[in-house]
Design a protein around this motif. Sequence first.
Motif, PDB file in Angstrom:
ATOM      1  N   LEU A 108       0.832  -1.198   0.000  1.00 33.55           N
ATOM      2  CA  LEU A 108       0.000   0.000   0.000  1.00 33.55           C
ATOM      3  C   LEU A 108       0.870   1.252   0.000  1.00 33.55           C
ATOM      4  CD1 LEU A 108      -2.772   1.339   0.145  1.00 33.55           C
ATOM      5  CD2 LEU A 108      -2.657   1.114   2.642  1.00 33.55           C
ATOM      6  N   ARG A 154       2.338   1.827  -3.471  1.00 34.21           N
ATOM      7  CA  ARG A 154       1.384   2.313  -4.473  1.00 34.21           C
ATOM      8  C   ARG A 154       1.033   3.792  -4.266  1.00 34.21           C
ATOM      9  NH1 ARG A 154      -3.137  -2.427  -5.556  1.00 34.21           N
ATOM     10  NH2 ARG A 154      -1.694  -4.186  -5.793  1.00 34.21           N
ATOM     11  N   LEU A 155       1.068   4.241  -3.033  1.00 33.42           N
ATOM     12  CA  LEU A 155       0.675   5.621  -2.753  1.00 33.42           C
ATOM     13  C   LEU A 155       1.831   6.608  -2.888  1.00 33.42           C
ATOM     14  CD1 LEU A 155      -1.730   4.982   0.235  1.00 33.42           C
ATOM     15  CD2 LEU A 155      -2.335   6.021  -1.961  1.00 33.42           C
ATOM     16  N   ASP A 172       1.726   9.264  -5.624  1.00 34.55           N
ATOM     17  CA  ASP A 172       0.717  10.308  -5.413  1.00 34.55           C
ATOM     18  C   ASP A 172       1.141  11.317  -4.347  1.00 34.55           C
ATOM     19  OD1 ASP A 172      -1.016   9.222  -7.296  1.00 34.55           O
ATOM     20  OD2 ASP A 172      -1.906   7.857  -5.847  1.00 34.55           O
ATOM     21  N   LEU A 199      -4.337  -6.564  -2.409  1.00 37.87           N
ATOM     22  CA  LEU A 199      -3.075  -5.833  -2.561  1.00 37.87           C
ATOM     23  C   LEU A 199      -1.943  -6.847  -2.692  1.00 37.87           C
ATOM     24  CD1 LEU A 199      -4.186  -3.164  -0.218  1.00 37.87           C
ATOM     25  CD2 LEU A 199      -2.376  -2.522  -1.786  1.00 37.87           C
ATOM     26  N   GLU A 229      -5.705   1.923  -2.726  1.00 39.75           N
ATOM     27  CA  GLU A 229      -5.022   3.209  -2.804  1.00 39.75           C
ATOM     28  C   GLU A 229      -5.955   4.303  -3.295  1.00 39.75           C
ATOM     29  OE1 GLU A 229      -3.719   0.851  -6.549  1.00 39.75           O
ATOM     30  OE2 GLU A 229      -4.236   0.467  -4.433  1.00 39.75           O
ATOM     31  N   GLN A 230      -6.916   3.958  -4.123  1.00 43.92           N
ATOM     32  CA  GLN A 230      -7.886   4.950  -4.577  1.00 43.92           C
ATOM     33  C   GLN A 230      -8.784   5.415  -3.444  1.00 43.92           C
ATOM     34  OE1 GLN A 230      -9.871   2.862  -7.751  1.00 43.92           O
ATOM     35  NE2 GLN A 230      -8.242   3.235  -9.230  1.00 43.92           N
ATOM     36  N   VAL A 278      -8.036   5.323  -0.208  1.00 44.22           N
ATOM     37  CA  VAL A 278      -7.224   6.098   0.743  1.00 44.22           C
ATOM     38  C   VAL A 278      -7.001   7.507   0.215  1.00 44.22           C
ATOM     39  CG1 VAL A 278      -4.972   6.259   1.849  1.00 44.22           C
ATOM     40  CG2 VAL A 278      -6.117   4.039   1.681  1.00 44.22           C
ATOM     41  N   THR A 279      -6.678   7.632  -1.061  1.00 43.58           N
ATOM     42  CA  THR A 279      -6.443   8.948  -1.648  1.00 43.58           C
ATOM     43  C   THR A 279      -7.682   9.839  -1.531  1.00 43.58           C
ATOM     44  OG1 THR A 279      -4.842   8.036  -3.219  1.00 43.58           O
ATOM     45  CG2 THR A 279      -5.826  10.157  -3.769  1.00 43.58           C
TER      46      THR A 279
END
Length: 351
Positions: free
Chosen positions: A23, A26-27, A30, A175, A344-345, A347-348
């Motif tokens: 995780l 992946r973040l 961003d 994940l 991740e989407q 969480v963002t």
Amino acid sequence: MGKRLLILTAGMGAGHDEVAAELARRLAPDGFDAAVVDVLDLLPLRLGRGLRRFYHGMILRTPWLYGALYRRFFVPSGPPRVSPLVVWMAARLDRALRGRPPDAVVSTFHLAAQVAGRLRESGRLPAASIVLVTDFAVHRLWLHRGNDRYLCPDEAAARTVTAATGRPATGCAPLVRPQFRRDARPVAEFRSADRPVLVSAGSWGVGEVAETMRVLARSGRYLPVVLCGRNERLIRRLRGAGAGLVLGWRDDIADLMAGAYAFVDNAAGLSCREAFARGLPVVSYRPIPGHGRDGARAMADSGVSVYARTPAELLDALDGLADPSTRDRQVARAYALFDAPAAEQVVTASA
């Protein structure tokens, strides 16, 4: 300056830590600055290390005891009592976050979900608290009404969470690391005629994998390839039996899966999701008590795997995978899990 993400995990085996690390990876593009914290390290007097050693020893030597504790404390309905462990963890985490709170918190372990939920409910955590459930069978220690949102292995688990907590819950794509892809290359150490079956004992090398190895070897139809993790004693014992291929900790599991016929699992953990991503059929056999057994049932109920309860059922399940339609149907159901929203989407959007 990027947003700060706090990921709470626990080193109880490798799965929770690997999900947390993936995780964070992946973040990073961003702009998230992710800090991964093991909640067991929040306990004073090295109690976290002691708890980890106790659990490890119990799973390895007296799994029946873990099964009894699981039935007593994890399974009953209703919210769990507040544990002194959670109180200590929450107090120390609260002090550590003062002055620089994160923009979001994600928990990948059940005690972490209790800690974050307690802080959020009391107003001491201003950031959104998201729980990433890593068990197919959701037991009550994952559940705390203080958390804002739950991401679950599938929609059945999500419905269970919402019914118990009243909080939003949805299915979430597993994940797994990027190397677990369908176009991974086969590994050269397997011959095409071997019909290799990977038998997983997890990172700690637990469960009745010796019995599984014997069943597969005696059938004469499959080559058992036992993944013993870091359990050197198990490696020596199984190699002495000479009934198949015995491997220790490997970093190329994705390549091994690419050359395998099937994956036999006993814990319903991250390795199953990796096999799903790789397009490798999963059969659960002799799962460890507690979350392993309940997870095996839940996965089989959803149609993404088969739960074999006897040696004959194990061989029948593996034999059935020789039929392309049976194999493709099971693989497709498992791969469909990746159509759910990505963690991740979520969480963002929450940070």
